[in-house]
Design an enzyme around this catalytic site. Structure first.
Site, mmCIF file in Angstrom:
data_model
loop_
_atom_site.group_PDB
_atom_site.id
_atom_site.type_symbol
_atom_site.label_atom_id
_atom_site.label_comp_id
_atom_site.label_asym_id
_atom_site.label_seq_id
_atom_site.Cartn_x
_atom_site.Cartn_y
_atom_site.Cartn_z
ATOM 1 N N SER A 1 34.478 36.131 49.889
ATOM 2 C CA SER A 1 33.139 35.753 49.474
ATOM 3 C C SER A 1 32.433 34.998 50.617
ATOM 4 O O SER A 1 32.398 35.496 51.737
ATOM 5 C CB SER A 1 33.255 34.898 48.213
ATOM 6 N N ARG B 1 26.538 26.995 37.153
ATOM 7 C CA ARG B 1 27.917 27.466 37.223
ATOM 8 C C ARG B 1 28.177 28.577 36.209
ATOM 9 O O ARG B 1 28.853 29.564 36.509
ATOM 10 C CB ARG B 1 28.866 26.292 36.964
ATOM 11 N N ASP C 1 34.106 44.653 41.848
ATOM 12 C CA ASP C 1 33.280 43.571 42.399
ATOM 13 C C ASP C 1 31.847 44.084 42.554
ATOM 14 O O ASP C 1 31.572 44.911 43.411
ATOM 15 C CB ASP C 1 33.855 43.142 43.754
ATOM 16 N N HIS D 1 34.617 40.156 41.119
ATOM 17 C CA HIS D 1 34.623 39.484 42.424
ATOM 18 C C HIS D 1 35.773 38.480 42.524
ATOM 19 O O HIS D 1 36.345 38.285 43.588
ATOM 20 C CB HIS D 1 33.276 38.775 42.606
ATOM 21 N N ASP D 2 36.113 37.856 41.409
ATOM 22 C CA ASP D 2 37.190 36.865 41.391
ATOM 23 C C ASP D 2 38.571 37.454 41.703
ATOM 24 O O ASP D 2 39.522 36.688 41.866
ATOM 25 C CB ASP D 2 37.261 36.187 40.011
#
Lengths: 198, 371
Positions: B147, B217, B313, B346-347
């Site tokens: 990232s 968040r 992602d 993405h994580d």
């Protein structure tokens, strides 16, 4: 290592830069890297095979030859190798053109549909041929554009592609193909290996 | 927020000219190391953290008492094996885990807040470069990060082309897309719209824009996951209740999960840092630094690149990672690429994704053998 790879390796001099298109698990790449100090890259569509290459310490790019060869500049490799894959592309003519653009020379091998066992199978059994180099059934084969050694020979000639060397393989026997013995080699070889340049 | 006794700090004496034009000097960089540097000093790996990460890569983070952000990948016998490699990670400038940032005081002893200079990815890596001198490392074995960490990897090797043997950008981009900027702006708006933000002076006014930061968040957290992953984990499952309550409490598990993610984040992160770091990401456009030609960014390096993306992602999709591969191939650089199958979004790079961890380990270990 299979005889085909040994023959390909013998066609490439030491210290060259080579791209193996459809490099599978990287057997040929590893051999060239370890034995001939070849700076070698692979392009491979299967994620599992890419992982096997990485585990061998090889530089491989996951990608599709029909789309991803265009990112390589003209003549950026001394040799581009395509082993028994040309017949599996949607547009083999385009891929061949790209191989010859990216590589100063290309080594292309083709499973020969003119091999006598293939002809014999179709003639007498009446079903799609299954041989050592063509192991799949008609419904699950990745092959879309089968050709014979003779077909490929005529095709490259018609496109003004220079043939430096053409070899016929039958098990462990390797012999040179030329205009005069083409008919015989087309009958008795199960694999054709061509070193070409445009 | 900071348990300062556990934070190792390097004070950078040398002035650093920032992209915004201001110069900073005598500023702190907070770092952590794992494993040990060998006598040849050829086994160091510099890891760059992502937006909300910090220098505590693995083991227990002393500030949060939770596992470090990359515990799946880094540690003894793991993909980045700390029995073998010396791992360095530092908090980015603009951050809030000890490195110079908006919660620090200016020369007049006033907390910076939004008077802290706007920093860029370029500024971050230029600041971190000082760690090489600090450890007496002439050349790193590898640099890696996912990232925003991947953006720093790309910028670092562009700025210092002969300072790392291998380069592993993960789930990243060479240029922040409109969609990425949009999501970051959403987060910043949530923070600045909180009446407790007080134009960034919340600390001196003894408040905290916790609600705004939590919303930022929550929104960002959705972008780190995939639709399929969310559906499989939460679906329409209800939170500790038999039926819908016809109100606005968290009826659904996904709501409760996001609220929890927001609330724990507020405990460990500074709202102004969130503004600064997202801004740095938005300003990142490596090709623009080279008149639109990304290949030029890498023209002087002989490093071996390995780029990794993930199928699900959608924040830094495979194509954006492949664009980096294409730029490298067009100059004949040594580059490998793999797209890992994962529905964790993405994580994925932070989670237990065996194909990813194996590829990372194999690439590092085989490259190190060839050293």
């Amino acid at each position: 290592m299979k005889n085909e790879f040994q023959v390909i390796a013998d066609l490439i001099e030491k210290d060259k830069k080579v791209l193996d298109v459809g490099c599978a698990d990287g057997t040929l790449m590893k051999f060239l890297k370890d034995n001939k100090n070849i700076n070698i890259r692979g392009l491979e569509i299967s994620k599992e095979k890419v992982q096997e290459c990485i585990a061998k310490g090889l530089t491989v790019i996951e990608g599709n030859a029909e789309k991803d060869l265009k990112q390589f500049p003209d003549k950026s490799f001394d040799y581009v190798v395509l082993s028994q894959t040309l017949q599996a592309f949607l547009n083999p003519e385009l891929v061949l053109k790209e191989l010859l653009r990216v590589g100063k020379k290309a080594i292309v091998t083709i499973p020969n549909f003119g091999y006598w066992k293939v002809r014999f199978h179709l003639l007498f059994k009446g079903t799609m041929p299954i041989t050592k180099t063509l192991p799949d059934e008609w419904y699950n084969t990745p092959n879309l554009h089968m050709c014979t050694i003779k077909d490929f020979f005529h095709f490259v000639k018609s496109k003004d592609i220079k043939i430096f060397k053409s070899l016929a393989l039958n098990n462990l026997n390797t012999s040179i193909i030329n205009e005069t013995n083409l008919g015989v080699k087309n009958l008795f070889a199960d694999l054709g290996i061509f070193l070409i340049e445009k | 927020m900071n348990t300062e006794k556990n934070i190792k700090t390097l004070i950078v004496k040398k002035p650093l000219k920032l992209d915004c034009g201001k110069t900073i000097k005598d500023f702190p960089i907070a770092y952590e190391t794992y494993g040990s540097l060998n006598s040849k000093k050829d086994n160091a790996i510099l890891i760059f953290h992502a937006l909300t990460g910090d220098q505590f890569v693995t083991g227990i983070n002393p500030a949060t008492n939770k596992e470090g952000w990359w515990s799946y990948a880094v540690g003894p016998d793991k993909a980045i094996d700390t029995n073998k490699y010396f791992v360095i990670c530092s908090n980015v400038i603009g951050g809030c885990m000890g490195s110079y940032g908006p919660s620090h005081k200016d020369p007049d002893q006033k907390i910076f807040g939004t008077n802290f200079p706007v920093i860029t990815i370029n500024d971050m890596v230029n600041a971190q470069y000082n760690l090489l001198d600090h450890f007496g490392i002439d050349k790193l074995f590898s640099i890696t990060g996912g990232s925003m960490g991947g953006m720093q990897v790309l910028q670092f090797i562009s700025n210092f082309p002969d300072k790392s043997k291998t380069v592993i950008p993960i789930a990243t981009t060479s240029s922040h897309s409109a969609q990425n900027i949009a999501f970051n702006e959403l987060g910043r708006q949530a923070i600045t719209a909180d009446s407790n933000w007080k134009d960034g002076n919340y600390t001196s006014k003894d408040t905290n824009p916790g609600k705004g930061l939590a919303v930022a968040r929550m929104a960002a957290h959705i972008t780190y996951l995939s639709k399929k992953g969310l559906q499989e984990k939460f679906g329409r499952k209800l939170q500790e209740r038999e039926d819908l309550k016809f109100g606005f409490d968290a009826d659904f598990q996904i709501e409760s999960y996001l609220r929890y993610q927001g609330s724990v984040f507020v405990d460990r992160f500074d709202a102004n840092s969130y503004l600064y770091i997202t801004r740095a990401m938005d300003y990142f456009d490596l090709a623009k630094q080279f008149r639109g030609n990304l290949s030029e960014a890498f023209i002087n390096t002989k490093a071996k690149f390995f780029i990794i993306s993930f199928t699900s992602d959608w924040l830094y999709p495979t194509q954006e990672n492949k664009d980096i591969v294409i730029a490298l191939n067009s100059i004949g650089a040594d580059v490998g690429f793999v797209e890992i199958e994962s529905d964790k979004g993405h994580d994925s790079f932070l989670l237990d994704v065996p194909d990813f961890l194996n590829a990372l380990k194999n690439f590092l270990d085989k490259s190190y053998e060839e050293n």
